[in-house]
Design an enzyme around this catalytic site. Structure first.
Site, PDB file in Angstrom:
ATOM      1  N   THR A 169       0.822  -1.210   0.000  1.00  0.00           N
ATOM      2  CA  THR A 169       0.000   0.000   0.000  1.00  0.00           C
ATOM      3  C   THR A 169       0.854   1.258   0.000  1.00  0.00           C
ATOM      4  OG1 THR A 169      -1.538   1.245   1.388  1.00  0.00           O
ATOM      5  CG2 THR A 169      -0.120  -0.287   2.530  1.00  0.00           C
ATOM      6  N   GLU A 211       0.327   3.555   1.934  1.00  0.00           N
ATOM      7  CA  GLU A 211       0.353   4.044   3.316  1.00  0.00           C
ATOM      8  C   GLU A 211       1.684   3.806   4.018  1.00  0.00           C
ATOM      9  OE1 GLU A 211      -2.911   3.241   5.826  1.00  0.00           O
ATOM     10  OE2 GLU A 211      -4.355   3.203   4.199  1.00  0.00           O
TER      11      GLU A 211
HETATM   12  P1  NAD Z   1      -9.833  -7.260   2.235  1.00  0.00           P
HETATM   13  O1  NAD Z   1      -9.837  -6.996   3.689  1.00  0.00           O
HETATM   14  O2  NAD Z   1     -11.055  -6.951   1.433  1.00  0.00           O
HETATM   15  O3  NAD Z   1      -9.508  -8.807   1.958  1.00  0.00           O
HETATM   16  C1  NAD Z   1      -8.512  -9.496   2.650  1.00  0.00           C
HETATM   17  C2  NAD Z   1      -8.673 -10.992   2.343  1.00  0.00           C
HETATM   18  O4  NAD Z   1      -7.602 -11.703   3.000  1.00  0.00           O
HETATM   19  C3  NAD Z   1      -9.982 -11.604   2.852  1.00  0.00           C
HETATM   20  O5  NAD Z   1     -10.543 -12.449   1.869  1.00  0.00           O
HETATM   21  C4  NAD Z   1      -9.564 -12.412   4.074  1.00  0.00           C
HETATM   22  O6  NAD Z   1     -10.397 -13.523   4.330  1.00  0.00           O
HETATM   23  C5  NAD Z   1      -8.152 -12.837   3.667  1.00  0.00           C
HETATM   24  N1  NAD Z   1      -7.306 -13.142   4.838  1.00  0.00           N
HETATM   25  C6  NAD Z   1      -7.109 -12.373   5.945  1.00  0.00           C
HETATM   26  N2  NAD Z   1      -6.280 -12.994   6.811  1.00  0.00           N
HETATM   27  C7  NAD Z   1      -5.920 -14.169   6.219  1.00  0.00           C
HETATM   28  C8  NAD Z   1      -5.056 -15.236   6.603  1.00  0.00           C
HETATM   29  N3  NAD Z   1      -4.403 -15.220   7.787  1.00  0.00           N
HETATM   30  N4  NAD Z   1      -4.898 -16.270   5.749  1.00  0.00           N
HETATM   31  C9  NAD Z   1      -5.550 -16.299   4.563  1.00  0.00           C
HETATM   32  N5  NAD Z   1      -6.390 -15.316   4.155  1.00  0.00           N
HETATM   33  C10 NAD Z   1      -6.568 -14.265   4.974  1.00  0.00           C
HETATM   34  O7  NAD Z   1      -8.565  -6.506   1.677  1.00  0.00           O
HETATM   35  P2  NAD Z   1      -8.369  -5.689   0.315  1.00  0.00           P
HETATM   36  O8  NAD Z   1      -8.859  -4.321   0.501  1.00  0.00           O
HETATM   37  O9  NAD Z   1      -8.860  -6.513  -0.800  1.00  0.00           O
HETATM   38  O10 NAD Z   1      -6.763  -5.616   0.293  1.00  0.00           O
HETATM   39  C11 NAD Z   1      -6.011  -6.673  -0.303  1.00  0.00           C
HETATM   40  C12 NAD Z   1      -4.542  -6.318  -0.261  1.00  0.00           C
HETATM   41  O11 NAD Z   1      -4.308  -5.095  -0.958  1.00  0.00           O
HETATM   42  C13 NAD Z   1      -3.999  -6.085   1.151  1.00  0.00           C
HETATM   43  O12 NAD Z   1      -2.704  -6.628   1.219  1.00  0.00           O
HETATM   44  C14 NAD Z   1      -3.960  -4.567   1.288  1.00  0.00           C
HETATM   45  O13 NAD Z   1      -2.955  -4.174   2.194  1.00  0.00           O
HETATM   46  C15 NAD Z   1      -3.629  -4.169  -0.128  1.00  0.00           C
HETATM   47  N6  NAD Z   1      -4.086  -2.824  -0.555  1.00  0.00           N
HETATM   48  C16 NAD Z   1      -5.386  -2.457  -0.385  1.00  0.00           C
HETATM   49  C17 NAD Z   1      -5.826  -1.232  -0.879  1.00  0.00           C
HETATM   50  C18 NAD Z   1      -7.283  -0.788  -0.759  1.00  0.00           C
HETATM   51  O14 NAD Z   1      -7.609   0.310  -1.171  1.00  0.00           O
HETATM   52  N7  NAD Z   1      -8.179  -1.606  -0.234  1.00  0.00           N
HETATM   53  C19 NAD Z   1      -4.904  -0.374  -1.517  1.00  0.00           C
HETATM   54  C20 NAD Z   1      -3.580  -0.773  -1.646  1.00  0.00           C
HETATM   55  C21 NAD Z   1      -3.177  -2.015  -1.171  1.00  0.00           C
HETATM   56  O1  DAU Z   2      -4.160   3.927   0.528  1.00  0.00           O
HETATM   57  C1  DAU Z   2      -4.393   2.566   0.426  1.00  0.00           C
HETATM   58  C2  DAU Z   2      -5.232   2.096   1.611  1.00  0.00           C
HETATM   59  O2  DAU Z   2      -6.567   2.531   1.353  1.00  0.00           O
HETATM   60  C3  DAU Z   2      -5.191   0.593   1.806  1.00  0.00           C
HETATM   61  O3  DAU Z   2      -3.882   0.213   2.168  1.00  0.00           O
HETATM   62  C4  DAU Z   2      -6.163   0.140   2.907  1.00  0.00           C
HETATM   63  O4  DAU Z   2      -6.202  -1.265   2.969  1.00  0.00           O
HETATM   64  C5  DAU Z   2      -7.553   0.668   2.552  1.00  0.00           C
HETATM   65  O5  DAU Z   2      -8.460   0.349   3.595  1.00  0.00           O
HETATM   66  C6  DAU Z   2      -7.525   2.176   2.347  1.00  0.00           C
HETATM   67  O6  DAU Z   2      -7.208   2.847   3.595  1.00  0.00           O
HETATM   68  P1  DAU Z   2      -7.959   4.206   4.044  1.00  0.00           P
HETATM   69  O7  DAU Z   2      -7.843   4.292   5.497  1.00  0.00           O
HETATM   70  O8  DAU Z   2      -7.518   5.340   3.201  1.00  0.00           O
HETATM   71  O9  DAU Z   2      -9.471   3.817   3.560  1.00  0.00           O
HETATM   72  P2  DAU Z   2     -10.910   3.991   4.247  1.00  0.00           P
HETATM   73  O10 DAU Z   2     -11.898   3.535   3.226  1.00  0.00           O
HETATM   74  O11 DAU Z   2     -10.974   3.397   5.586  1.00  0.00           O
HETATM   75  O12 DAU Z   2     -11.028   5.569   4.409  1.00  0.00           O
HETATM   76  C7  DAU Z   2     -10.862   6.465   3.319  1.00  0.00           C
HETATM   77  C8  DAU Z   2     -10.939   7.883   3.862  1.00  0.00           C
HETATM   78  O13 DAU Z   2     -12.296   8.153   4.277  1.00  0.00           O
HETATM   79  C9  DAU Z   2     -10.092   8.141   5.078  1.00  0.00           C
HETATM   80  O14 DAU Z   2      -9.588   9.465   5.012  1.00  0.00           O
HETATM   81  C10 DAU Z   2     -11.059   8.002   6.261  1.00  0.00           C
HETATM   82  C11 DAU Z   2     -12.345   8.502   5.683  1.00  0.00           C
HETATM   83  N1  DAU Z   2     -13.605   7.917   6.198  1.00  0.00           N
HETATM   84  C12 DAU Z   2     -13.683   6.550   6.269  1.00  0.00           C
HETATM   85  C13 DAU Z   2     -14.862   5.952   6.684  1.00  0.00           C
HETATM   86  C14 DAU Z   2     -14.982   4.450   6.773  1.00  0.00           C
HETATM   87  C15 DAU Z   2     -14.681   8.729   6.518  1.00  0.00           C
HETATM   88  O15 DAU Z   2     -14.607   9.967   6.440  1.00  0.00           O
HETATM   89  N2  DAU Z   2     -15.855   8.136   6.922  1.00  0.00           N
HETATM   90  C16 DAU Z   2     -15.996   6.790   7.026  1.00  0.00           C
HETATM   91  O16 DAU Z   2     -17.101   6.308   7.373  1.00  0.00           O
END
Ligand code: NAD
Ligand code: DAU
Length: 339
Positions: free
Chosen positions: A128, A130
């Protein structure tokens, strides 16, 4: 750079989560020569429905934990590559209880790296933006591959730790690894705890959307399909040992995104509640993806955020059965936290 031979068998961890399942769909739809094994523990964030209906000869699902070394010994041999998505991924949860983040994000990555080393399997690590901490709103810079690590939350510090393990296993043991650090994803199958799905499903269930702090925090949005194409590009064309940042020039502050959602869904612009801020809330993320674009020739396709948001709203509107079972518990948890 040209594509090396496409992998025949890949192991995708976390393939029942949001981004992992979108990647599995992407591979099935675009790379018919590749078979996918999904390894997922089905935590609260994993849902087998995300990959249900995909052809059984293309996708195999294994229910298990990435920390289970014996399972990895049985599963990893025979695969050409591991694409590691599995994680505890939500910042707010990591603040409430960091422990599962340490286990899955750090120990889980260690176990997979050990398996990749033992069986000499190519490894791609999903991380990420982050890990770089945050930027001031008026900072002219964006994150690059050279930006020093400066994570703020329990979640991002465990992701940073896992990235450093990957670098060490590559340098010390020669594991054929690459890392990608992507910005905020949006699209179908995202859990209702996250910002965009939470607000959409709040409106659909008659709850007012909730905005943290002053609403001016900036996230750099990318459609999850563009994340998938970028990961495939790095997996097949990336230089071993390298890190690539993935982003689509999608910087927007939270209040702007929320106002777009309210407008598309026919709500007044002020129909939301201000709630308690997230402790340690990162101010702004912004990705410079020049290296990935110039070195590997990748470019995002979904560059119209408003259009992508409209399609995402339509998806949640049409898939109530997918998210409704988790909505009440998620909102109860937020209410407990004052959010
Ligand atoms: P998510 O929380 O939607 O999904 C995570 C998945 O991992 C789930 O299916 C869960 O069951 C599985 N999991 C958790 N613990 C496990 C374990 N111990 N063994 C096997 N499976 C396990 O997450 P996401 O938002 O799809 O993120 C996926 C990846 O992308 C993460 O590594 C996250 O750090 C990265 N990422 C996310 C974002 C974002 O915006 N969501 C952005 C950049 C990077
Ligand atoms: O930047 C990549 C990351 O983006 C990933 O690594 C993380 O897995 C993913 O969860 C996401 O992290 P954020 O913390 O940025 O995402 P989130 O959706 O939780 O929040 C986005 C922004 O919105 C953040 O500034 C917090 C704010 N927020 C979030 C929620 C859930 C609100 O204002 N209200 C809300 O209800």
């Amino acid at each position: 750079m040209t594509e090396t031979c496409a992998p025949k068998n890949i192991l995708v961890t976390g393939g029942c989560g949001f981004i992992g399942s979108n990647f599995v769909h992407y591979v099935v739809n675009n790379h018919p020569e590749t078979h996918v094994t999904v390894l997922d523990a089905l935590t609260y964030a994993g849902n087998p429905a995300n990959i249900a209906g995909l052809p059984a000869d293309r996708v195999e699902f294994v229910h298990g934990d990435i920390c289970d070394a014996d399972l990895l010994d049985r599963l990893v041999p025979g695969h050409d590559a591991i694409v590691h998505y599995a994680a505890e991924s939500h910042n707010d949860n990591s603040i409430a209880n960091p422990e599962p983040f340490l286990r899955t994000n750090v120990e889980g990555t260690y176990r997979l790296l050990e398996a990749a080393r033992k069986y000499d399997v190519r490894y791609h690590h999903i991380s990420t933006d982050e890990v770089y901490g945050d930027l001031a709103l008026d900072d002219p810079n964006r994150f690059t591959e050279q930006t020093p690590y400066h994570p703020s939350s329990p979640y991002s510090s465990t992701k940073a730790a896992s990235d450093l393990l990957v670098r060490a296993w590559h340098r010390t043991y020669g594991v054929r690894a690459t890392i990608s650090n992507c910005s905020n994803n949006y699209g179908p199958y995202q859990h209702v705890e996250k910002f965009i799905p939470r607000q959409i499903t709040n409106i659909l269930t008659g709850i007012r959307p909730k905005l943290y702090g002053d609403g001016l925090n900036v996230r750099d949005w990318i459609h999850t399909d563009d994340h998938s194409s970028a990961v495939w590009t790095i997996l097949t064309k990336g230089r071993i040992g390298e890190t690539y940042l993935i982003g689509a020039d999608g910087e927007r502050n939270n209040i702007t995104v929320l106002r777009d959602i309210l407008e598309v869904m026919g709500q007044p612009a002020d129909a939301f509640d201000w709630v308690k801020d997230r402790p340690g809330h990162d101010r702004r993320y912004a990705i410079d993806s020049t290296k990935l674009r110039t070195e590997l020739g990748w470019a995002p396709e979904h560059t119209d955020f408003r259009k992508g948001l409209e399609r995402t709203i339509a998806w949640y509107t049409e898939h109530r059965d997918w998210w409704e079972p988790t909505k009440a518990t998620t909102e109860a948890r937020y209410q407990q936290q004052g959010q």
